[in-house]
Design a protein around this motif. Structure first.
Motif, short mmCIF file in Angstrom:
data_model
loop_
_atom_site.label_atom_id
_atom_site.label_comp_id
_atom_site.label_asym_id
_atom_site.label_seq_id
_atom_site.Cartn_x
_atom_site.Cartn_y
_atom_site.Cartn_z
N GLN A 1 8.55 20.98 -9.69
CA GLN A 1 9.76 20.49 -10.34
C GLN A 1 9.68 19.00 -10.68
N GLN A 2 8.58 18.34 -10.34
CA GLN A 2 8.53 16.88 -10.45
C GLN A 2 8.48 16.41 -11.90
N ILE A 3 9.17 15.30 -12.13
CA ILE A 3 9.12 14.65 -13.45
C ILE A 3 8.13 13.50 -13.45
N ARG A 4 7.78 13.02 -12.25
CA ARG A 4 6.83 11.90 -12.15
C ARG A 4 6.08 11.99 -10.83
N ASN A 5 4.79 11.69 -10.89
CA ASN A 5 3.94 11.68 -9.70
C ASN A 5 3.49 10.26 -9.40
N TYR A 6 3.66 9.85 -8.16
CA TYR A 6 3.23 8.54 -7.69
C TYR A 6 2.10 8.77 -6.68
N VAL A 7 0.90 8.39 -7.03
CA VAL A 7 -0.24 8.60 -6.14
C VAL A 7 -0.70 7.24 -5.61
N PHE A 8 -0.64 7.06 -4.28
CA PHE A 8 -1.03 5.79 -3.66
C PHE A 8 -2.25 5.93 -2.75
N HIS A 9 -2.79 7.15 -2.68
CA HIS A 9 -3.98 7.37 -1.86
C HIS A 9 -4.74 8.58 -2.40
N PRO A 10 -6.02 8.47 -2.66
CA PRO A 10 -6.93 7.34 -2.35
C PRO A 10 -6.98 6.27 -3.43
N TYR A 11 -6.17 6.40 -4.50
CA TYR A 11 -6.11 5.40 -5.57
C TYR A 11 -4.64 5.24 -5.96
N LYS A 12 -4.34 4.26 -6.82
CA LYS A 12 -2.96 4.04 -7.25
C LYS A 12 -2.81 4.47 -8.70
N LEU A 13 -1.87 5.40 -8.92
CA LEU A 13 -1.66 5.93 -10.26
C LEU A 13 -0.26 6.53 -10.33
N VAL A 14 0.41 6.31 -11.45
CA VAL A 14 1.71 6.94 -11.70
C VAL A 14 1.62 7.70 -13.02
N LYS A 15 2.01 8.96 -13.01
CA LYS A 15 1.98 9.77 -14.23
C LYS A 15 3.34 10.40 -14.47
N ASP A 16 3.88 10.19 -15.67
CA ASP A 16 5.16 10.74 -16.05
C ASP A 16 4.93 12.06 -16.78
N THR A 17 5.52 13.14 -16.27
CA THR A 17 5.28 14.45 -16.87
C THR A 17 6.09 14.67 -18.15
N HIS A 18 7.16 13.88 -18.36
CA HIS A 18 7.94 13.98 -19.59
C HIS A 18 7.14 13.51 -20.79
N THR A 19 6.49 12.38 -20.64
CA THR A 19 5.82 11.74 -21.76
C THR A 19 4.30 11.87 -21.71
N GLY A 20 3.77 12.22 -20.52
CA GLY A 20 2.33 12.28 -20.38
C GLY A 20 1.68 10.93 -20.20
N VAL A 21 2.50 9.88 -20.07
CA VAL A 21 1.99 8.52 -19.92
C VAL A 21 1.51 8.30 -18.49
N THR A 22 0.34 7.67 -18.35
CA THR A 22 -0.22 7.35 -17.04
C THR A 22 -0.45 5.85 -16.96
N TRP A 23 -0.11 5.26 -15.85
CA TRP A 23 -0.36 3.83 -15.67
C TRP A 23 -0.66 3.52 -14.21
N TRP A 24 -1.16 2.32 -13.98
CA TRP A 24 -1.60 1.90 -12.65
C TRP A 24 -0.72 0.73 -12.22
N PRO A 25 0.31 0.99 -11.40
CA PRO A 25 1.31 -0.03 -11.10
C PRO A 25 0.85 -1.05 -10.06
N ARG A 26 1.34 -2.27 -10.22
CA ARG A 26 1.16 -3.28 -9.18
C ARG A 26 2.36 -3.30 -8.25
N VAL A 27 3.54 -2.97 -8.79
CA VAL A 27 4.76 -2.93 -8.00
C VAL A 27 5.50 -1.64 -8.33
#
Length: 223
Positions: free
Chosen positions: A183-209
């Motif tokens: 059911q998720q609209i966004r995935n925040y992965v902090f291990h083993p790497y840092k990545l955020v992916k939005d399932t609405h838009t398909g946009v992926t980015w690597w956040p600092r904050v």
């Protein structure tokens, strides 16, 4: 800090960064750690427009501080976003008959003076045809809490009407955000790497904050 608290902190810091006012209107502490839920009232120009894309389930993957072995674990949290409408605006767009409401009272907490935890000033409203429910406990009187709760319920129904493109109130299904897998609209992965992916838009980015996702997602929606 559990996942719900992290999201709470993210939205509070995002609101401050935008120059919006942010007030915690309700907060339920967890039995062992973290929080069960929290309600934030964020006010500012275009606040709802920026935040409405945040509605849904947010998934976190990290090395959990609550696991003694430091294993990678997944957590889910549901986010719901409602507009704050003036009473006149609500009456013009939707009127809820009293016979469709179930009203219950509870002991409130917060700014209530001598009434806090002594008089049942808190109000919970359930819209019987849809099962949608809201509550308000932050005001001093039942009437004030009922008015705010009715405003929240009306806003919730209007959002569901718009999302489901229903022609009338009877067509609404119960619209509950489920905090679970798939059911998720966004995935925040902090291990083993840092990545955020939005399932609405398909946009992926690597956040600092952590409070950047709101800006990133809102920006991609307006392109």
């Amino acid at each position: 800090m559990d996942w719900s608290e992290m999201l709470e902190r993210m939205y509070i810091r995002w609101a401050a960064d935008q120059g919006y006012s942010c007030v915690i209107t309700d907060r339920m502490v967890g039995e062992e750690a973290g929080i069960k839920g929290v309600e934030l009232s964020i006010r500012g120009r275009w606040a709802y427009g920026y935040l409405k894309g945040e509605k849904g389930t947010h998934r976190l993957v990290r090395s959990s501080p609550f696991n003694a072995r430091g294993l990678r674990q997944t957590s889910f949290a549901g986010v719901e976003v409602l507009p704050v409408l003036e009473e006149q605006q609500q009456q013009q767009r939707l009127v809820i008959p009293d016979k469709e409401l179930e009203v219950t009272f509870m002991r409130a907490s917060g700014k209530g003076g001598q009434n806090v935890n002594k008089v049942e000033t808190g109000v919970r409203l359930v819209h019987l045809p849809t099962g949608l429910a809201v509550k308000c406990i932050e005001e001093r009187t039942q009437q004030a809490n009922r008015t705010i709760a009715l405003q929240r319920l009306t806003a919730k129904l209007l959002v569901v009407l718009e999302e489901q493109q229903a022609a009338k109130l009877a067509d609404i299904r119960g619209d509950i955000v489920k905090a679970e897998w798939g059911q998720q609209i966004r995935n925040y992965v902090f291990h083993p790497y840092k990545l955020v992916k939005d399932t609405h838009t398909g946009v992926t980015w690597w956040p600092r904050v952590l409070w950047h996702p709101v800006n990133k997602h809102s920006h991609t929606q307006t392109l």
